[in-house]
Design a protein around this motif. Structure first.
Motif, PDB file in Angstrom:
ATOM      1  N   THR A 394       0.850  -1.196   0.000  1.00 50.49           N
ATOM      2  CA  THR A 394       0.000   0.000   0.000  1.00 50.49           C
ATOM      3  C   THR A 394       0.879   1.237   0.000  1.00 50.49           C
ATOM      4  O   THR A 394       1.758   1.385   0.852  1.00 50.49           O
ATOM      5  N   LEU A 395       0.647   2.090  -0.987  1.00 51.49           N
ATOM      6  CA  LEU A 395       1.344   3.373  -1.076  1.00 51.49           C
ATOM      7  C   LEU A 395       0.477   4.435  -0.411  1.00 51.49           C
ATOM      8  O   LEU A 395      -0.701   4.602  -0.773  1.00 51.49           O
ATOM      9  N   HIS A 396       1.039   5.124   0.576  1.00 53.76           N
ATOM     10  CA  HIS A 396       0.333   6.206   1.263  1.00 53.76           C
ATOM     11  C   HIS A 396       0.847   7.531   0.694  1.00 53.76           C
ATOM     12  O   HIS A 396       2.052   7.803   0.777  1.00 53.76           O
ATOM     13  N   VAL A 397      -0.059   8.333   0.128  1.00 52.37           N
ATOM     14  CA  VAL A 397       0.385   9.597  -0.471  1.00 52.37           C
ATOM     15  C   VAL A 397      -0.440  10.774   0.014  1.00 52.37           C
ATOM     16  O   VAL A 397      -1.638  10.650   0.293  1.00 52.37           O
ATOM     17  N   ASN A 398       0.249  11.914   0.112  1.00 47.11           N
ATOM     18  CA  ASN A 398      -0.379  13.218   0.340  1.00 47.11           C
ATOM     19  C   ASN A 398      -0.237  14.014  -0.939  1.00 47.11           C
ATOM     20  O   ASN A 398       0.894  14.170  -1.436  1.00 47.11           O
ATOM     21  N   VAL A 399      -1.339  14.505  -1.473  1.00 49.07           N
ATOM     22  CA  VAL A 399      -1.284  15.207  -2.755  1.00 49.07           C
ATOM     23  C   VAL A 399      -2.097  16.491  -2.700  1.00 49.07           C
ATOM     24  O   VAL A 399      -3.098  16.576  -1.982  1.00 49.07           O
ATOM     25  N   PRO A 400      -1.696  17.506  -3.486  1.00 53.41           N
ATOM     26  CA  PRO A 400      -2.551  18.679  -3.644  1.00 53.41           C
ATOM     27  C   PRO A 400      -3.764  18.342  -4.504  1.00 53.41           C
ATOM     28  O   PRO A 400      -3.744  17.348  -5.258  1.00 53.41           O
ATOM     29  N   ALA A 401      -4.819  19.138  -4.399  1.00 48.45           N
ATOM     30  CA  ALA A 401      -6.024  18.921  -5.200  1.00 48.45           C
ATOM     31  C   ALA A 401      -5.684  19.033  -6.684  1.00 48.45           C
ATOM     32  O   ALA A 401      -4.856  19.841  -7.085  1.00 48.45           O
ATOM     33  N   GLY A 402      -6.337  18.175  -7.484  1.00 46.80           N
ATOM     34  CA  GLY A 402      -6.185  18.276  -8.936  1.00 46.80           C
ATOM     35  C   GLY A 402      -5.310  17.200  -9.552  1.00 46.80           C
ATOM     36  O   GLY A 402      -5.268  17.060 -10.769  1.00 46.80           O
ATOM     37  N   ILE A 403      -4.595  16.435  -8.722  1.00 44.24           N
ATOM     38  CA  ILE A 403      -3.730  15.381  -9.271  1.00 44.24           C
ATOM     39  C   ILE A 403      -4.495  14.075  -9.414  1.00 44.24           C
ATOM     40  O   ILE A 403      -4.504  13.456 -10.478  1.00 44.24           O
ATOM     41  N   ILE A 404      -5.159  13.666  -8.322  1.00 47.25           N
ATOM     42  CA  ILE A 404      -6.001  12.471  -8.349  1.00 47.25           C
ATOM     43  C   ILE A 404      -7.448  12.933  -8.238  1.00 47.25           C
ATOM     44  O   ILE A 404      -7.794  13.623  -7.279  1.00 47.25           O
ATOM     45  N   PRO A 405      -8.299  12.605  -9.200  1.00 44.72           N
ATOM     46  CA  PRO A 405      -9.693  13.057  -9.153  1.00 44.72           C
ATOM     47  C   PRO A 405     -10.359  12.725  -7.813  1.00 44.72           C
ATOM     48  O   PRO A 405     -10.299  11.598  -7.332  1.00 44.72           O
ATOM     49  N   GLU A 412      -4.747   6.206   0.144  1.00 42.90           N
ATOM     50  CA  GLU A 412      -4.015   4.941   0.153  1.00 42.90           C
ATOM     51  C   GLU A 412      -4.262   4.231  -1.173  1.00 42.90           C
ATOM     52  O   GLU A 412      -5.404   4.136  -1.624  1.00 42.90           O
ATOM     53  N   VAL A 413      -3.195   3.750  -1.768  1.00 36.50           N
ATOM     54  CA  VAL A 413      -3.288   3.070  -3.057  1.00 36.50           C
ATOM     55  C   VAL A 413      -2.768   1.644  -2.881  1.00 36.50           C
ATOM     56  O   VAL A 413      -1.619   1.440  -2.479  1.00 36.50           O
TER      57      VAL A 413
END
Length: 425
Positions: A394-405, A412-413
């Motif tokens: 499992t990849l845990h990511v923090n992202v700004p809005a607009g990258i992943i719908p 978590e991916v």
């Protein structure tokens, strides 16, 4: 003829830097260097050098496949060219390994450029379709014996450009020796961090259609491999979730001979990585770990592979990892979704006597051609090993809005991780 005895070159300060890592050569905003045609052309260097093209894929049933062409030059010897392939089915634990010395290797093949190559046993043909959803692809065909034939179409999506660290002709290069312009050796990697593959495997007479995601890397070690690095780490994570996700990380740690204060200041770690999120190349990372500095937890750019827990492996004599943590952090490359991106992936691989997902412990000296062994003077009593694992992760990511719908902070991916830990000395 005696001029070499009376060199006018200034003496080299023994404490001057004799390693110049690519991970320290570019500021955070300039880490991404988009690949140019030349970057993935075969160079077939002479001297002591190993050049590889490697394709990694996970298929829909969980099976993984690695195909690699290795061009090994050993001084005045004629180069050795190998095609290797490893297929692993985690459900049945079945492993297929092929390594063949090919004949009549040619690059470029007639009518093509040096991004393509062929031999009697295989062909790898690069195709360009600018402006399409898949602007570049490779067609791989290989006949590796009566029991294995491969046909694979590997495409790079337009939204995921290939990359190296830094732009221009020196992008991607780490240099060994006091003078980078007259280097004693070099290491360079160029990546397609996410690819789509479709094709057919014919294994033991049975044709199996395959489809899945993966990555491609073109690499050169322009130096004897035992002088380049004491350690290597590699992580390759793929998921179909959230529009397509991948996380790639490669690092190597120099021997004691190469560092920023000359011989004896080595064990410098160079790490390079990338995150593909929402089907787009979202971040490229690079970081240098100097042996006399603790890496900052809050650094703006992070690229790290950490053996967070280890245990002595009686079989190999190494303190092998039982848990590994990979981390990527850097500024977003997506123009309309700016901000910091941070990803972490942790994997428990079990203990040396009861590993989880162990594909193989590779005894390197048993696999490499004899002529390469003659140029690799390993320390008496040490044996290089590559640990290879494949596990759900499992990849845990923090992202700004607009990258992943639909995602504007943490997500978590779930996907599949193939990872390697290599001990050279």
């Amino acid at each position: 003829m005696f001029s070499s005895f009376f060199s006018t070159a200034p003496p080299v300060d023994p404490n001057a830097p004799n390693f110049h890592p690519v991970s320290s050569a570019h500021p955070p905003a300039e880490l991404f260097g988009e690949l140019e045609q030349k970057d993935i052309e075969w160079t077939c260097p002479g001297g002591f050098a190993v050049e590889t093209q490697t394709f990694y894929h996970f298929f829909e049933d969980g099976t993984s496949m690695m195909c690699q062409v290795i061009h090994s030059a050993v001084g005045v010897w004629y180069p050795t060219i190998q095609f290797t392939c490893k297929i692993y089915n985690p459900n049945t634990k079945e492993k297929t390994w092929k390594s063949i010395n090919v004949s009549n290797f040619v690059t470029p093949p007639p009518g093509l450029d040096k991004r393509s190559s062929k031999a009697d046993q295989f062909s790898i043909t690069h195709k360009s379709k600018p402006g399409s959803d898949t602007p570049e692809s490779y067609t791989i065909t290989a006949n590796l014996g009566d029991d294995l034939q491969i046909t694979l179409e590997v495409g790079r999506p337009a939204s995921v450009p290939g990359f190296k660290i830094g732009k221009g002709p020196t992008g991607g290069f780490s240099y060994f020796g006091p003078d980078p312009k007259n280097a004693e050796g070099y290491v360079v990697h160029r990546f397609w961090p996410r690819t789509q593959a479709t094709g057919m495997l014919v294994h033991n007479g049975k044709a199996v259609p395959v489809k899945g995601s993966g990555m491609f890397v073109h690499a050169i070690q322009g130096m004897r491999p035992n002088l380049v690095a004491a350690r290597w780490n590699f992580a390759h994570f793929q998921s179909e979730q959230h529009g397509g996700t991948s996380a790639v990380l490669m690092d190597f740690t120099t021997t004691d001979a190469y560092g920023r204060k000359g011989a004896g200041s080595g064990f410098v770690t160079v790490s390079v990585g990338a995150l593909v999120l929402g089907g787009k190349l979202a971040a490229v990372t690079a970081e240098t770990k100097w042996p006399d500095e603790e890496p900052a937890a809050s650094a703006g750019v992070v690229s790290r592979a950490v053996h967070s827990k280890t245990a002595r492996d009686q079989e190999t004599g190494y303190d092998a990892p039982t848990e590994l943590v990979y981390r990527w952090a850097g500024p977003s490359l997506v123009p309309d979704a700016q901000g910091p991106i941070d990803g972490t992936l942790s994997v428990d691989v079990g203990s040396p006597d009861a590993y989880k997902g162990l594909v193989e412990k590779v005894d390197v000296l048993a696999e490499i051609p004899y002529v390469i062994k003659t140029m690799v003077n390993y320390v008496a009593g040490t044996k290089p090993y590559i640990y290879q694992w494949q596990n759900p992760a499992t990849l845990h990511v923090n992202v700004p809005a607009g990258i992943i719908p639909g995602v504007s902070d943490k997500v978590e991916v779930e996907g599949t991780l193939y990872n390697e830990a290599t001990f050279i000395s």
